[in-house]
Each structure stands twice: as C-alpha cells, then as structure tokens.
Write an enzyme that holds these catalytic residues in place. Structure first.
Site, PDB file in Angstrom:
ATOM      1  N   ALA A  54       0.795  -1.231   0.000  1.00  0.00           N
ATOM      2  CA  ALA A  54       0.000   0.000   0.000  1.00  0.00           C
ATOM      3  C   ALA A  54       0.824   1.275   0.000  1.00  0.00           C
ATOM      4  O   ALA A  54       0.284   2.360  -0.240  1.00  0.00           O
ATOM      5  CB  ALA A  54      -0.944   0.008   1.208  1.00  0.00           C
ATOM      6  N   TYR A  55       2.117   1.187   0.270  1.00  0.00           N
ATOM      7  CA  TYR A  55       2.938   2.385   0.300  1.00  0.00           C
ATOM      8  C   TYR A  55       3.096   2.932  -1.122  1.00  0.00           C
ATOM      9  O   TYR A  55       3.769   2.322  -1.964  1.00  0.00           O
ATOM     10  CB  TYR A  55       4.307   2.106   0.906  1.00  0.00           C
ATOM     11  CG  TYR A  55       4.276   1.696   2.370  1.00  0.00           C
ATOM     12  CD1 TYR A  55       3.163   1.935   3.167  1.00  0.00           C
ATOM     13  CD2 TYR A  55       5.358   1.057   2.959  1.00  0.00           C
ATOM     14  CE1 TYR A  55       3.123   1.564   4.496  1.00  0.00           C
ATOM     15  CE2 TYR A  55       5.342   0.687   4.297  1.00  0.00           C
ATOM     16  CZ  TYR A  55       4.214   0.934   5.055  1.00  0.00           C
ATOM     17  OH  TYR A  55       4.178   0.551   6.375  1.00  0.00           O
TER      18      TYR A  55
END
Length: 342
Positions: A54-55
C-alpha cells in the site's frame, strides 16, 4: 551494528529496520535518490528492510526492488498486505483470495522469488484467522515466504491466532509490528509481554511518534514540514506537545538530541527487536544513524517514565489501528430503549 534475533526464528536483524513508506509518491518520488538512501543504510549495517504493497500503491516496493538488485541475499526483506489496492472490494483484506494475489504482486514489484517476512497489515474482523493462517502456511510451504507476522494486532487477537495455529497444525505468527514510542506506550501493558511469551519478535513503527519526537514540532510555533502537509491531528495535539516540551530538557541534560533519545528508548524494551526508521532524505538517515550508539541510563529512563508513565499513551497517533468497537458507535452502545437500569 549489533544484531538481534527476530523472535525465535533464528533470523538475525539490525536493531534499526529501514522503513520504506517514505519512498515513492508519498514522500520521496525520486527513485534514484531513494535507492541511494537504501544503499547507505545497508552500507551502515542495517540489514532489515520493511515495506508494504500500500505504500504509494506499490511504488515503494518497486524502489526497494531496484535497490536490492545484487544485494538481496544479504537483506532480511519484509512486506505487508491488507490495505486497499484498488476499487474492487476484494482487493484488500486477509482472505486467501486476496493475500495470494497480493503476495504475487509484491514479489513481482520487489524483483524476488520470496520475502523473509510477510505481514498482515491490519486485523480483519470479518475474516476467520484460520482462513488467513492456512493461506500463509501454504505460501511458506511453497517457499515464497520464510516467516509470517502481524501489524497492529491487539493482544487478544495475537493470542487467538497462536491458539488456532496450534490446534490446526498451521504456521504461527512470528512477529508483530505495533506502534511504540515515548508518547505511545500502551503496548507495554499487553502486546509486548504477549510477544515475549510466544517468542515473537517486535519491530515497532513510529518511534518518533509520527514526527513529534524530532524536536521540529514545538508548542505555539508554526511548522512547514512535509508531514504537516498531511493534516495529521497528532502533530497539534496539546497533550502530546506538552509532553514533548518536558522531554526536550531530558534529552539536553543527557547530552543527546530528542531524536536519538526517542530511537534509543524504542529499542531499550526487552520485547522490542527492531525500531523502524523511515527517512525521506539522506540527511534524515544520517541523523538517525548517528544515534545508533546511544545507550540510555536508568536515570534517563526514569525521567522519561516521569513524563509519560509506562503502559500509557499520550493522545493517539493518527495512523494507529482503532478496533471496530472504538470506531463504530453501534458496537459500544445498546439500543436506546435498553440503556436504562430500570
């Protein structure tokens, strides 16, 4: 750099873990510069890197993959899955359906055939933990994952997962990644002791309390930092700022910066294996590495305890996990007609 054993896995890791959340659009969009930062950390002896799908929607993993070309065998590589990666409601969570896809996507972006630690980024109350553990066990048997862990799991969820793994003959979680800093010590009550009891390693995130313990945020003073642009409420919480003002003289009297006081505190707890440092620039990394040899005396730790009592939190970190019963009013309130005693 000294090394510690990650729980009872036998894997040796540095007390500082390089967090990659700031590499990519969220923090530093310059891939070449981010790669240089990663290489500098590795050259300094940091052998533990933590990222997540998700980064920056996978961009962080891509950058880490570029940086580890030719160096992969000497790095303990960790990533995470759970947070949304698309509009489809099934592109998130802890189901076998999603985790299998998420791991394959992460391996592709990281340019590797396995990760050393695959973590569940957040609990998923709608998913049976047996479903999750069974999927992770198959990933380990396939050789794509070496160890599995959790992030932000309450102590009760950690214990339940350990029991389910034992009863069902599944692989068990070997690590937990909670938030931990001088300002957020709540995990000292149950989470860290539970990790010690089950032989789990703890890699703690946000040892600088989301930036507050850098000394750049002061009461009554404006700031124009990168993090301030995200609108985090914890950066202007009066209780937290009051505590920072009391901690600054503690650091000064000990002859160190507030940043070094904070990171040294995080790795002083016997239940903590590594503290995740998340630099966005080379200067940030240089400052953090300069404090690697900092050792806090009992006197300094006692003074910290006097500012923030053990096992307590001062305010809340914005990105900290809030259990459903905290976030959903209907889970902590009886129907109106049932609230009276008579």
């Amino acid at each position: 750099m000294k090394y510690r054993t990650l729980g009872r896995t036998g894997i040796k890791v540095s007390p500082y873990c390089l967090g990659a959340m700031m590499f990519g659009a969220l923090g530093n969009p310059d891939h070449e510069d981010s790669v240089r930062i990663i290489h500098k950390a590795l050259d300094a002896g940091v052998n533990f890197v933590d990222t997540a799908d998700a980064y920056s929607r996978g961009e962080s993993e891509e950058i880490v993959g570029k940086a580890l070309k030719g160096r992969r065998d000497n790095v303990v590589l960790a990533t995470k899955a759970h947070l949304p990666m698309g509009e489809d409601p099934n592109q998130q969570g802890n189901s076998r359906r999603w985790l299998t896809r998420a791991l394959e996507d992460s391996l592709r972006r990281l340019g590797t055939d396995h990760v050393d630690l695959f973590q569940i980024h957040r609990p998923a109350p709608d998913t049976d933990v047996e479903e999750t553990l069974a999927a992770l066990t198959d990933m380990m048997r396939a050789g794509k994952v070496r160890a599995i862990g959790t992030s932000s799991f309450p102590a009760s969820d950690i214990v339940e997962a350990q029991w389910v793994a034992e009863r069902r003959g599944l692989q068990r979680f070997r690590t937990e990644q909670p938030t931990y800093s001088i300002l957020n010590r709540g995990v000292e009550r149950e989470v860290l002791p539970v990790c010690e009891r089950y032989g789990m390693g703890a890699l703690v995130y946000s040892p600088l309390a989301g930036g507050l313990l850098t000394g750049r945020y002061r009461k009554g003073r404006p700031n124009d930092t990168h993090r301030a642009g995200f609108g985090f409420k914890h950066l202007s919480d009066e209780r937290r700022l009051d505590a920072v003002e009391q901690l600054i003289p503690v650091a000064r009297d000990a002859g160190m910066s507030l940043t070094h006081l904070a990171t040294a505190f995080a790795i002083s707890h016997p239940g903590v294996t590594s503290a995740i440092i998340g630099p966005r620039t080379t200067d940030h990394l240089d400052d953090l590495l300069a404090g690697a040899g900092t050792r806090l005396s009992d006197e300094v730790l006692d003074r910290i305890d006097a500012v923030v009592a053990p096992g307590t939190d001062v305010g809340t970190l914005d990105m900290a996990y809030a259990p459903p019963a905290v976030g959903q009013a209907d889970l902590r309130r009886r129907p109106a007609d049932e609230r009276a005693a008579a």
